[in-house]
Design an enzyme around this catalytic site. Structure first.
Site, short mmCIF file in Angstrom:
data_model
loop_
_atom_site.label_atom_id
_atom_site.label_comp_id
_atom_site.label_asym_id
_atom_site.label_seq_id
_atom_site.Cartn_x
_atom_site.Cartn_y
_atom_site.Cartn_z
N PRO A 1 0.83 -1.20 0.00
CA PRO A 1 0.00 0.00 0.00
C PRO A 1 0.87 1.26 0.00
O PRO A 1 1.75 1.41 0.85
CB PRO A 1 -0.80 -0.13 1.30
N GLU A 2 0.65 2.12 -0.98
CA GLU A 2 1.40 3.37 -1.07
C GLU A 2 0.51 4.52 -0.63
O GLU A 2 -0.59 4.31 -0.12
CB GLU A 2 1.95 3.54 -2.49
N LYS B 1 3.17 7.42 4.31
CA LYS B 1 2.44 6.15 4.27
C LYS B 1 1.96 5.72 5.65
O LYS B 1 1.49 4.59 5.81
CB LYS B 1 3.33 5.06 3.67
N ARG C 1 14.41 -2.54 -7.02
CA ARG C 1 12.98 -2.42 -7.28
C ARG C 1 12.73 -2.55 -8.78
O ARG C 1 13.50 -2.08 -9.61
CB ARG C 1 12.44 -1.07 -6.79
#
Length: 271
Positions: free
Chosen positions: A2-3, A58, A261
């Protein structure tokens, strides 16, 4: 993971149900999260009234009449509203039970999230103290990025994902903003002009705001507070589209590893 948009979607979803109510019970079924749930959390929270639900990067900040519960959803966490008597599912680790027959339930299959209590202003907490500006606030713009990038050779994608530079820009939205700004993700941060950073700053805010309006992005784990998925994935331009044609020029989207990433870009549109 979740960003920022997913966390903001959660905040907007849960706040109307729980703000103003007192905690009457805390049920911890599994305390072993990224950092252990405080053993005395139930004793600490019971009887306290929730005054506000905020977001910083976040992190969700549940402000009580005294103190704040800091929540992070980790890689796969979610917060949902349910009835206190609703049977818990696997990985439903913590319940905050409020007056009015309302339960805020924390679900986290991978247990990389956290629920931490602080009696001090949360902005002083070590997890939040060094965070950069909010990308949706007026304090954030391309000039801020250009100023901090001076002399830095790190890749621009890694640079804008550094929470000390700007809070809450995660992998999905870094990829998307860089595509919209026409900037190659591996370009050294210190070799980008002020004009291009101004453009990038606008696109960071734009892509985050658009995702919030769509309820976030669903890739693997994220659902909102009601269990519904986000819909921004339907309009992603590069992320998770390796080998597919660029929506602008038709060139196949490429994927490389950058800073460990997955990084997606168009070799024609991004320089």
């Amino acid at each position: 993971m979740p960003e920022l948009p997913e966390v903001e979607t959660t905040r907007r979803g849960i706040a109307p149900h729980i703000a103003g109510w007192r905690i009457v019970d805390v049920r911890v079924r599994e305390a072993r999260l990224r950092w252990p749930v405080p053993a005395d959390l139930g004793e600490t929270l019971t009887g306290r009234r929730l005054t506000d639900v905020r977001r910083r990067g976040k992190y969700l900040l549940l402000d009580f009449d005294e103190g704040t519960l800091i929540a992070h959803l980790g890689m796969s966490g979610s917060l949902r509203i349910c009835k206190p008597g609703f049977p818990p599912r696997k990985h439903d680790h913590v319940d905050l039970v409020f007056e009015g027959d309302i339960c805020l339930r924390y679900h986290d299959p991978r247990r990389f999230g956290c629920l931490l209590w602080t009696a001090e202003p949360p902005e002083r907490h070590p997890l939040l103290a060094a965070l950069g500006p909010e990308p949706l606030d007026k304090a954030f713009d391309g000039a801020h990025l250009h100023r901090l990038a001076a002399g830095r050779n790190t890749a621009v994608k890694s640079f804008i994902m550094d929470s000390r530079v700007v809070a809450g820009v995660g992998n999905i939205y870094a990829n998307e903003a860089l595509f919209r700004a026409g900037i190659h993700p591996a370009r050294p941060a210190g070799k980008i002009s002020l004009a291009r950073y101004r453009n990038l700053g606008e696109h960071i805010a734009e892509v985050l705001a658009a995702s919030i309006e769509q309820g976030g992005t669903t890739l693997r784990d994220f659902v909102n507070e009601s269990g519904a998925p986000g819909y921004f994935k339907q309009v992603l331009r590069v992320y998770d589209r390796a080998g597919q044609p660029c929506r602008v020029c038709g060139e196949p989207i490429r994927c490389v590893r950058l800073g460990q990433r997955a990084t997606y870009y168009c070799p024609r549109c991004q320089r």
